[in-house]
Design a protein around this motif. Structure first.
Motif, mmCIF file in Angstrom:
data_model
loop_
_atom_site.group_PDB
_atom_site.id
_atom_site.type_symbol
_atom_site.label_atom_id
_atom_site.label_comp_id
_atom_site.label_asym_id
_atom_site.label_seq_id
_atom_site.Cartn_x
_atom_site.Cartn_y
_atom_site.Cartn_z
ATOM 1 N N UNK A 297 -2.100 6.095 0.702
ATOM 2 C CA UNK A 297 -1.414 5.683 -0.530
ATOM 3 C C UNK A 297 -1.310 4.165 -0.555
ATOM 4 N N UNK A 298 -1.461 3.582 -1.742
ATOM 5 C CA UNK A 298 -1.466 2.125 -1.856
ATOM 6 C C UNK A 298 -0.245 1.606 -2.610
ATOM 7 N N UNK A 299 -0.099 0.301 -2.555
ATOM 8 C CA UNK A 299 0.927 -0.372 -3.346
ATOM 9 C C UNK A 299 0.501 -0.348 -4.820
ATOM 10 N N UNK A 300 1.316 -0.918 -5.698
ATOM 11 C CA UNK A 300 1.004 -0.842 -7.133
ATOM 12 C C UNK A 300 -0.264 -1.590 -7.509
ATOM 13 N N UNK B 96 -0.765 2.050 2.899
ATOM 14 C CA UNK B 96 0.319 2.213 3.874
ATOM 15 C C UNK B 96 -0.212 1.973 5.291
ATOM 16 N N UNK B 97 -1.417 2.450 5.565
ATOM 17 C CA UNK B 97 -1.995 2.295 6.901
ATOM 18 C C UNK B 97 -2.118 0.825 7.284
ATOM 19 N N UNK B 98 -2.533 -0.010 6.338
ATOM 20 C CA UNK B 98 -2.675 -1.429 6.662
ATOM 21 C C UNK B 98 -1.322 -2.103 6.832
ATOM 22 N N UNK B 99 -0.312 -1.637 6.127
ATOM 23 C CA UNK B 99 1.011 -2.247 6.199
ATOM 24 C C UNK B 99 1.823 -1.768 7.395
ATOM 25 N N UNK B 100 1.733 -0.483 7.711
ATOM 26 C CA UNK B 100 2.627 0.067 8.736
ATOM 27 C C UNK B 100 2.017 1.237 9.495
ATOM 28 N N UNK C 121 5.383 -6.454 4.512
ATOM 29 C CA UNK C 121 4.660 -5.354 3.857
ATOM 30 C C UNK C 121 5.013 -4.017 4.508
ATOM 31 N N UNK C 122 5.218 -4.009 5.837
ATOM 32 C CA UNK C 122 5.635 -2.784 6.522
ATOM 33 C C UNK C 122 7.043 -2.359 6.138
ATOM 34 N N UNK C 123 7.952 -3.321 6.052
ATOM 35 C CA UNK C 123 9.329 -3.012 5.655
ATOM 36 C C UNK C 123 9.366 -2.480 4.222
ATOM 37 N N UNK C 124 8.536 -3.046 3.361
ATOM 38 C CA UNK C 124 8.452 -2.584 1.971
ATOM 39 C C UNK C 124 7.902 -1.172 1.897
ATOM 40 N N UNK C 125 6.819 -0.944 2.584
ATOM 41 C CA UNK C 125 6.141 0.349 2.574
ATOM 42 C C UNK C 125 7.024 1.467 3.116
ATOM 43 N N UNK C 126 7.705 1.201 4.190
ATOM 44 C CA UNK C 126 8.493 2.232 4.850
ATOM 45 C C UNK C 126 9.888 2.398 4.252
ATOM 46 N N UNK C 127 10.574 1.266 4.014
ATOM 47 C CA UNK C 127 12.006 1.320 3.720
ATOM 48 C C UNK C 127 12.413 0.674 2.400
ATOM 49 N N UNK C 128 11.458 0.132 1.649
ATOM 50 C CA UNK C 128 11.773 -0.473 0.354
ATOM 51 C C UNK C 128 12.423 -1.841 0.454
ATOM 52 N N UNK C 129 12.412 -2.452 1.616
ATOM 53 C CA UNK C 129 13.022 -3.766 1.828
ATOM 54 C C UNK C 129 11.993 -4.844 1.494
ATOM 55 N N UNK C 130 12.415 -5.825 0.690
ATOM 56 C CA UNK C 130 11.530 -6.917 0.255
ATOM 57 C C UNK C 130 10.247 -6.355 -0.364
ATOM 58 N N UNK C 131 10.416 -5.430 -1.246
ATOM 59 C CA UNK C 131 9.285 -4.669 -1.784
ATOM 60 C C UNK C 131 8.642 -5.333 -2.995
ATOM 61 N N UNK C 132 8.245 -6.560 -2.857
ATOM 62 C CA UNK C 132 7.481 -7.210 -3.921
ATOM 63 C C UNK C 132 6.058 -6.662 -3.981
ATOM 64 N N UNK C 133 5.680 -5.871 -2.989
ATOM 65 C CA UNK C 133 4.343 -5.275 -2.928
ATOM 66 C C UNK C 133 4.209 -4.083 -3.872
ATOM 67 N N UNK C 134 5.328 -3.457 -4.210
ATOM 68 C CA UNK C 134 5.284 -2.309 -5.103
ATOM 69 C C UNK C 134 4.950 -0.999 -4.417
#
Length: 150
Positions: free
Chosen positions: A105-108, A114-118, A43-56
């Motif tokens: 800001x949240x995922x989709x 973002x705070x909870x992810x990274x 979730x942190x990689x998705x939030x910050x860098x778009x990697x494995x971003x199934x979280x949206x």
């Protein structure tokens, strides 16, 4: 297959002293991300860098490439990982950009911020602390995190 993040924090101490365009205002290797980050929560990689971003998440710094003006230390580490032939998603984030992140800001789905992810209370908190301290000394435009994935 798992995804691992690698990288380094760099700073440009000469920019504070002589300005960012001075020939002595070069990037210097600071600290390897491995020494600060205990995990690679997706979730942190998705939030910050778009990697494995199934979280949206809308990534903060996605796929910017390897900085042309990288320090010799960073270039050496990047090459040791195989460089562009063996890694992907190479990108970077400055201290100024980090300071401007909307951590609420949240995922989709609207359920994960973002705070909870990274944020500061995640494994990324140590990275942000080092960047903040270096930014206080050298200026936030003169501190950056460069990462890549394998």
């Amino acid at each position: 297959m798992s995804t691992d993040v690698s990288g380094m924090i760099e700073c440009r101490p000469g920019a504070r002293l002589w300005g960012p365009d001075d020939e002595d205002s070069v990037w210097v290797a600071g600290i390897d991300l491995f020494l600060l980050n205990r995990g690679n929560a997706y979730d942190g990689l998705a939030c910050l860098f778009g990697i494995r971003n199934s979280f949206g998440f809308r990534p903060v710094a996605e796929d910017r490439g390897f900085p042309d003006d990288a320090s010799d230390g960073l270039r050496g580490d990047f090459t040791a990982y195989g460089g562009p032939e063996d890694v992907y998603g190479t990108t970077w984030l400055t201290g100024t950009e980090l300071a401007a992140v909307d951590w609420q800001e949240t995922d989709t789905s609207g359920t994960r911020s973002r705070a909870s992810a990274a944020g500061a209370d995640s494994d990324w908190g140590r990275v942000w602390s080092v960047m903040r301290i270096l930014g206080e000394v050298h200026g936030t435009d003169n501190v950056r995190l460069v990462v890549w994935f394998n």
